[in-house]
Write a protein that holds these residues in place. Structure first.
Motif, PDB file in Angstrom:
ATOM      1  N   ARG A   1       0.835  -1.165   0.030  1.00 43.33           N
ATOM      2  CA  ARG A   1      -0.031  -0.207   0.158  1.00 43.33           C
ATOM      3  C   ARG A   1       0.959   1.303  -0.094  1.00 43.33           C
ATOM      4  NH1 ARG A   1      -5.618  -0.075   1.166  1.00 43.33           N
ATOM      5  NH2 ARG A   1      -6.337   2.294   0.508  1.00 43.33           N
ATOM      6  N   GLN A   2       0.662   2.034  -1.049  1.00 39.78           N
ATOM      7  CA  GLN A   2       1.546   3.259  -1.159  1.00 39.78           C
ATOM      8  C   GLN A   2       0.922   4.430  -0.304  1.00 39.78           C
ATOM      9  OE1 GLN A   2       3.868   1.981  -2.770  1.00 39.78           O
ATOM     10  NE2 GLN A   2       4.073   3.076  -4.260  1.00 39.78           N
ATOM     11  N   ALA A   3       1.796   5.471   0.039  1.00 42.18           N
ATOM     12  CA  ALA A   3       1.416   6.464   0.851  1.00 42.18           C
ATOM     13  C   ALA A   3      -0.028   7.274   0.390  1.00 42.18           C
ATOM     14  CB  ALA A   3       2.311   7.704   0.972  1.00 42.18           C
ATOM     15  N   ASP A   4      -0.260   7.137  -0.954  1.00 46.78           N
ATOM     16  CA  ASP A   4      -1.427   8.044  -1.508  1.00 46.78           C
ATOM     17  C   ASP A   4      -2.495   6.979  -1.480  1.00 46.78           C
ATOM     18  OD1 ASP A   4      -0.549   6.219  -3.507  1.00 46.78           O
ATOM     19  OD2 ASP A   4      -0.416   7.781  -4.950  1.00 46.78           O
ATOM     20  N   GLY A   5      -2.490   5.781  -0.780  1.00 40.72           N
ATOM     21  CA  GLY A   5      -3.699   4.828  -0.798  1.00 40.72           C
ATOM     22  C   GLY A   5      -3.551   3.704  -2.149  1.00 40.72           C
ATOM     23  N   SER A   6      -2.885   4.003  -3.070  1.00 46.02           N
ATOM     24  CA  SER A   6      -2.903   3.126  -4.178  1.00 46.02           C
ATOM     25  C   SER A   6      -1.909   1.832  -3.971  1.00 46.02           C
ATOM     26  CB  SER A   6      -2.126   3.833  -5.417  1.00 46.02           C
ATOM     27  OG  SER A   6      -0.787   4.273  -5.202  1.00 46.02           O
ATOM     28  N   TRP A   7      -1.967   0.916  -4.775  1.00 40.31           N
ATOM     29  CA  TRP A   7      -1.390  -0.353  -4.655  1.00 40.31           C
ATOM     30  C   TRP A   7      -0.192  -0.519  -5.560  1.00 40.31           C
ATOM     31  CZ3 TRP A   7      -2.620  -3.346  -0.504  1.00 40.31           C
ATOM     32  CH2 TRP A   7      -3.698  -3.059   0.236  1.00 40.31           C
ATOM     33  N   GLN A   8       0.897  -0.980  -5.049  1.00 35.92           N
ATOM     34  CA  GLN A   8       2.066  -1.527  -5.969  1.00 35.92           C
ATOM     35  C   GLN A   8       2.341  -2.993  -5.721  1.00 35.92           C
ATOM     36  OE1 GLN A   8       4.162   0.433  -7.913  1.00 35.92           O
ATOM     37  NE2 GLN A   8       4.997  -1.520  -8.509  1.00 35.92           N
ATOM     38  N   GLY A   9       2.376  -3.457  -6.814  1.00 41.53           N
ATOM     39  CA  GLY A   9       2.634  -5.168  -6.924  1.00 41.53           C
ATOM     40  C   GLY A   9       3.854  -5.505  -6.688  1.00 41.53           C
ATOM     41  N   ARG A  10       4.092  -6.691  -6.019  1.00 37.34           N
ATOM     42  CA  ARG A  10       5.544  -7.412  -5.701  1.00 37.34           C
ATOM     43  C   ARG A  10       5.424  -8.610  -6.155  1.00 37.34           C
ATOM     44  NH1 ARG A  10       5.436  -8.655   0.095  1.00 37.34           N
ATOM     45  NH2 ARG A  10       7.977  -8.777  -0.315  1.00 37.34           N
TER      46      ARG A  10
ATOM     47  N   MET B   1      -9.739  -7.365 -17.424  1.00 36.45           N
ATOM     48  CA  MET B   1     -10.724  -6.856 -18.544  1.00 36.45           C
ATOM     49  C   MET B   1     -11.789  -5.985 -17.842  1.00 36.45           C
ATOM     50  SD  MET B   1      -9.400  -8.226 -21.273  1.00 36.45           S
ATOM     51  CE  MET B   1      -8.161  -9.194 -21.474  1.00 36.45           C
ATOM     52  N   ALA B   2     -12.295  -6.270 -16.802  1.00 40.78           N
ATOM     53  CA  ALA B   2     -13.051  -5.155 -15.856  1.00 40.78           C
ATOM     54  C   ALA B   2     -12.432  -4.025 -15.330  1.00 40.78           C
ATOM     55  CB  ALA B   2     -14.044  -6.053 -15.028  1.00 40.78           C
ATOM     56  N   GLY B   3     -10.938  -4.109 -15.378  1.00 40.94           N
ATOM     57  CA  GLY B   3     -10.535  -2.856 -15.000  1.00 40.94           C
ATOM     58  C   GLY B   3     -10.298  -2.860 -13.415  1.00 40.94           C
ATOM     59  N   LEU B   4     -10.531  -4.099 -12.784  1.00 43.05           N
ATOM     60  CA  LEU B   4     -10.304  -4.327 -11.285  1.00 43.05           C
ATOM     61  C   LEU B   4      -8.851  -4.787 -10.797  1.00 43.05           C
ATOM     62  CD1 LEU B   4     -13.168  -6.650 -10.491  1.00 43.05           C
ATOM     63  CD2 LEU B   4     -13.320  -4.259 -10.565  1.00 43.05           C
ATOM     64  N   THR B   5      -8.101  -5.017 -11.674  1.00 43.55           N
ATOM     65  CA  THR B   5      -6.417  -5.146 -11.324  1.00 43.55           C
ATOM     66  C   THR B   5      -5.866  -4.475 -12.498  1.00 43.55           C
ATOM     67  OG1 THR B   5      -6.408  -7.330 -12.589  1.00 43.55           O
ATOM     68  CG2 THR B   5      -6.936  -7.624 -10.547  1.00 43.55           C
ATOM     69  N   LYS B   6      -4.296  -4.432 -12.301  1.00 43.17           N
ATOM     70  CA  LYS B   6      -3.771  -3.672 -13.278  1.00 43.17           C
ATOM     71  C   LYS B   6      -2.213  -4.360 -12.954  1.00 43.17           C
ATOM     72  CE  LYS B   6      -2.236   0.096 -10.339  1.00 43.17           C
ATOM     73  NZ  LYS B   6      -2.027   1.632 -10.370  1.00 43.17           N
ATOM     74  N   MET B   7      -1.432  -4.064 -14.066  1.00 39.27           N
ATOM     75  CA  MET B   7      -0.239  -4.831 -14.204  1.00 39.27           C
ATOM     76  C   MET B   7       0.939  -3.637 -13.995  1.00 39.27           C
ATOM     77  SD  MET B   7      -0.869  -7.919 -14.276  1.00 39.27           S
ATOM     78  CE  MET B   7       0.736  -8.710 -14.453  1.00 39.27           C
ATOM     79  N   SER B   8       2.069  -3.655 -13.200  1.00 35.09           N
ATOM     80  CA  SER B   8       2.854  -2.699 -12.903  1.00 35.09           C
ATOM     81  C   SER B   8       4.388  -3.243 -13.144  1.00 35.09           C
ATOM     82  CB  SER B   8       2.752  -2.177 -11.604  1.00 35.09           C
ATOM     83  OG  SER B   8       2.913  -2.983 -10.741  1.00 35.09           O
ATOM     84  N   GLY B   9       5.378  -2.616 -12.809  1.00 33.40           N
ATOM     85  CA  GLY B   9       6.779  -3.165 -12.947  1.00 33.40           C
ATOM     86  C   GLY B   9       7.241  -3.087 -14.307  1.00 33.40           C
ATOM     87  N   GLU B  10       8.361  -3.639 -14.425  1.00 28.94           N
ATOM     88  CA  GLU B  10       9.057  -4.023 -15.936  1.00 28.94           C
ATOM     89  C   GLU B  10       8.388  -4.692 -16.983  1.00 28.94           C
ATOM     90  OE1 GLU B  10      11.300  -1.850 -16.617  1.00 28.94           O
ATOM     91  OE2 GLU B  10      11.361  -1.246 -14.545  1.00 28.94           O
ATOM     92  N   ALA B  11       8.529  -4.375 -18.225  1.00 28.63           N
ATOM     93  CA  ALA B  11       8.035  -5.307 -19.172  1.00 28.63           C
ATOM     94  C   ALA B  11       8.216  -6.845 -19.233  1.00 28.63           C
ATOM     95  CB  ALA B  11       8.158  -4.730 -20.497  1.00 28.63           C
ATOM     96  N   ASP B  12       9.267  -7.083 -18.729  1.00 24.35           N
ATOM     97  CA  ASP B  12       9.700  -8.732 -18.718  1.00 24.35           C
ATOM     98  C   ASP B  12       9.611  -9.109 -17.417  1.00 24.35           C
ATOM     99  OD1 ASP B  12      11.743  -7.163 -17.471  1.00 24.35           O
ATOM    100  OD2 ASP B  12      13.548  -8.076 -17.830  1.00 24.35           O
TER     101      ASP B  12
ATOM    102  N   PRO C   1       6.219  -8.231 -15.137  1.00 21.90           N
ATOM    103  CA  PRO C   1       5.129  -7.625 -14.836  1.00 21.90           C
ATOM    104  C   PRO C   1       4.674  -7.898 -13.337  1.00 21.90           C
ATOM    105  CG  PRO C   1       4.453  -9.034 -16.548  1.00 21.90           C
ATOM    106  CD  PRO C   1       6.091  -9.082 -16.430  1.00 21.90           C
ATOM    107  N   LEU C   2       4.052  -7.069 -12.709  1.00 23.45           N
ATOM    108  CA  LEU C   2       3.525  -7.516 -11.241  1.00 23.45           C
ATOM    109  C   LEU C   2       2.124  -7.013 -11.123  1.00 23.45           C
ATOM    110  CD1 LEU C   2       6.584  -6.002  -9.235  1.00 23.45           C
ATOM    111  CD2 LEU C   2       6.455  -8.087 -10.199  1.00 23.45           C
ATOM    112  N   VAL C   3       1.244  -8.063 -10.493  1.00 22.88           N
ATOM    113  CA  VAL C   3      -0.201  -7.759 -10.418  1.00 22.88           C
ATOM    114  C   VAL C   3      -0.576  -7.003  -9.157  1.00 22.88           C
ATOM    115  CG1 VAL C   3      -0.727 -10.002  -9.370  1.00 22.88           C
ATOM    116  CG2 VAL C   3      -2.422  -8.874 -10.744  1.00 22.88           C
TER     117      VAL C   3
END
Length: 716
Positions: free
Chosen positions: A520-529, A578-589, A591-593
């Protein structure tokens, strides 16, 4: 202005000039903002009436409205329509001789026109800008404003001149309008135009009358068969092809079947294209087969289908082209005939429009070496240049020439009576290495183009509601299943349907697991691990040594979906993305959910789940008479083979009954109920009453008409 009377009230002008008694939803807000003198950015779906948003205010005030439009054919259609209504309008573009342009500029100074349509390249001409200084310009309307953005699907470098031109005109009011713009493209438009205190009006991208379908086709034979079915059922439509050659092949194939068709592509002469467009617009031809050169501004309301013979290069292009169907508000069908191999064509196009710095410099050096000593000109065709460069893709040469022109290194002009253009080197003494090429921007453009194709490919393979996926792509919050696309129909999903308690619980459990595997980030958003596979294994409760070595096994959600198969959890993850509930972050090779803001709200129970449950299911529940009711959700195949022709007949009857009663179509019967009828084909009330969605009241009111259609169709 002789012969034209200003009407200060927009509503009075609307009735007087256009014959309408009211504005559509969204148009009223745009017109009000413009009449208040505000700069506006308008995102309104194709067929939503964007043109009226600036035309109407232009008729209520002194001065001239300049309309920036990218295509000559589009300008001509708009001007002809306005002149036919008695509105003084004209256009200025390269199709006019210099005396004609001069005459129209004089008319602008004298106040002879209310609307003047202008090609964007005009703003790069000093003479044109000097003439504008003497014109009372009350507003600049930038049509197809997505052309301003390199993130847009149809970037036009000439549009980049508009910001400086508007500044030079003394910053008149600006209205920027487009049908397809992601949030990033909207930001780009505002930045390039330097709009002060703009009002952004997004009416929404949903088109409630469009039915989307993606049909996997392994061969061209399958594509032609599907096209024939579409034409037979819907009669009037547009078929888009990726190349001129394919347009001609499809045209010949459908002509041989005796269908009323015409063809349109950029390789035809101006006269041939105009003839083809007029044939379609004047209803002399039912179908036009075309490249994407056709359609911008086309206003034939009764287009019943739009088919894409191959995958287009972006979601924006697909949705804009599909949106040319059903502009009369009636049901229309948008279908992509998908074969993965067709991606090669789009990849070829991406290579063609992204030549790279080495090729650009090499081309310049070739021109510099071979231009004449006197005129500094070369009279080679693109193909000749490509051959000398040993470049297999002549498109790259054209793109490289455009870059050199934008940097002032060369200029090109027509040769009277010939199709070849002369290329002039501005300063042959200057080395190609001295040209101020923006290498970073050139690389970024190729990355953007490939990302757009990747998104279009993901859409083609997506497992959820087609329209919901598109709306999420454009950043529209709260998008719900449409209930009309092939995916919704296959899974029995009604329009706007939310999932039941059990399905919602499972989704929230999965989201909770993703959250616990994130930071959980300081702004309330989520960062994948963690990557998606690891999180899926955690939810499944995998005992693999690879997972047991991680901290994931200590999470409270470890094994929370242990009764599920890994494949099913993976399918659930795809549906949530597809419904926009999750997203992928991290590097292209790697990706973190993680959760999206929308997914966080769903997990916390502050927002309902609006996604397609990706698992077909068949359930039966006893009704109050003790009989088993066939539910029209889930495994439709178990009810019998789907009869699409019968379904369309039932749907037409349903829509007609709804119109007569002044109620929504689903208030008569839902699509899923009609599909169950099209599979079971009941011919008696008793048989039909076993279908979920047909109660005693609806049976008494509507059922006999439907049974009659079924009996007639089945020859009973």
């Amino acid at each position: 202005m002789s012969g034209f009377k200003l009407i200060r009230s927009p509503m009075e002008a609307l009735k007087e000039h256009f014959g309408f008694s009211g504005l559509r939803e969204g148009q009223d807000r745009v017109v009000a903002a413009i009449m208040e003198g505000r700069n506006v950015l308008v995102v309104m779906p194709t067929g939503g009436g964007k043109s009226l948003c600036y035309q109407l205010p232009a008729l209520c005030r002194e001065g001239v409205c300049l309309v920036v439009s990218p295509l000559i054919a589009l300008m001509k259609d708009q001007v002809d329509a306005l002149v036919a209504k008695g509105i003084p309008a004209t256009m200025i573009n390269s199709s006019l001789s210099f005396p004609e342009q001069k005459e129209r500029l004089s008319g602008m100074k004298e106040g002879s026109y209310k609307l003047v349509y202008v090609a964007p390249e005009r703003f790069g001409h000093e003479g044109f800008m000097r003439a504008l200084a003497e014109v009372d310009v009350n507003m600049v309307a930038v049509d197809e404003a997505h052309c301003l953005s390199q993130w847009g699907h149809d970037f036009r470098p000439d549009y980049l001149k508009l910001g400086r031109a508007i500044e030079a005109m003394g910053r008149p009011q600006v209205a920027a309008l487009t049908a397809t713009a992601t949030p990033r493209v909207r930001d780009d438009i505002l930045e390039h135009l330097h709009l002060e205190d703009p009002v952004t009006i997004v009416r929404g991208f949903a088109r409630e009358n469009l039915h989307f379908r993606i049909t996997a086709c392994d061969t061209h034979k399958e594509k032609y068969k599907r096209l024939y079915d579409l034409v037979k059922r819907n009669k009037t439509g547009i078929i888009y092809c990726s190349t001129r050659k394919k347009v001609e092949q499809v045209y010949e194939a459908l002509s041989d079947l005796g269908l009323s068709v015409t063809a349109y592509h950029a390789g035809m002469t101006d006269a041939q294209r105009e003839e083809a467009q007029n044939a379609f617009m004047n209803r002399q031809a039912d179908i036009v087969i075309a490249t994407n050169a056709f359609g911008m501004g086309i206003d034939r309301a009764d287009v019943r289908f739009v088919a894409h013979f191959e995958i287009p290069g972006s979601v924006e292009a697909f949705y804009q082209e599909a949106g040319r169907a059903g502009r009369d508000g009636r049901d229309a069908y948008c279908e992509l005939l998908f074969n993965h191999a067709d991606l090669r064509t789009q990849e070829f196009f991406i290579e063609g429009v992204n030549p790279g710095v080495p090729l650009i410099v090499e081309l310049y050096e070739l021109l510099r070496k071979h231009c004449s000593a006197e005129s500094h000109e070369v009279s080679w065709t693109l193909e000749e240049m490509a051959e000398r460069l040993k470049c297999r893709n002549a498109m790259q040469v054209g793109a490289a020439l455009s870059v050199l022109m934008r940097n002032g290194a060369i200029s090109r002009h027509d040769v009277p009576g010939q199709r070849v253009k002369l290329t002039r080197v501005a300063d042959p003494s200057m080395s190609g290495l001295k040209i101020p090429l923006d290498e970073r921007a050139i690389r970024e453009k190729e990355v953007r183009d490939r990302e757009k194709l990747k998104a279009m490919t993901e859409f083609a393979y997506s497992a959820g509601c087609r329209q919901q996926w598109i709306l999420n792509y454009f950043g529209e919050e709260g998008a719900v299943p449409c209930g009309r696309c092939d995916q919704c129909m296959a899974l029995g999903v009604e329009e706007g349907q939310v999932m039941g308690e059990e399905e919602t619980r499972v989704v929230r459990q999965a989201l909770s697991g993703i959250a616990r595997a994130s930071v959980r980030q300081a702004d309330g958003s989520w960062q994948g691990r963690w990557g998606r596979t690891k999180v899926i294994h955690m939810l499944k409760g995998s005992k693999s040594q690879d997972l047991l070595k991680t901290s994931l096994v200590r999470l409270s959600t470890y094994g929370i979906l242990s009764s599920w198969s890994e494949d099913d959890i993976r399918q659930l993850f795809r549906a949530m993305q597809m419904a926009g509930l999750t997203k992928m972050s991290g590097e292209a090779d790697r990706p973190l959910v993680t959760l999206s803001p929308k997914g966080n709200e769903v997990m916390m129970g502050r927002q309902e789940v609006s996604m397609i449950w990706p698992f077909a299911r068949r359930s039966a529940a006893p009704d109050r008479r003790g009989q088993t009711r066939v539910r029209s959700t889930g495994d439709f195949a178990a009810l019998g083979e789907f009869d699409e022709d019968l379904f369309m007949k039932l749907k037409e009857l349903r829509n007609e009954l709804a119109r007569e009663a002044g109620i929504p179509a689903y208030a008569v019967f839902h699509n899923s109920t009609l599909e169950a009828m099209a599979r079971l084909k009941p011919t008696t009330r008793r048989g039909a009453m076993n279908i979920h969605g047909i109660g005693e009241r609806k049976a008494a009111r509507y059922l006999d008409d439907f049974l009659e259609i079924i009996a007639e169709h089945c020859g009973v």
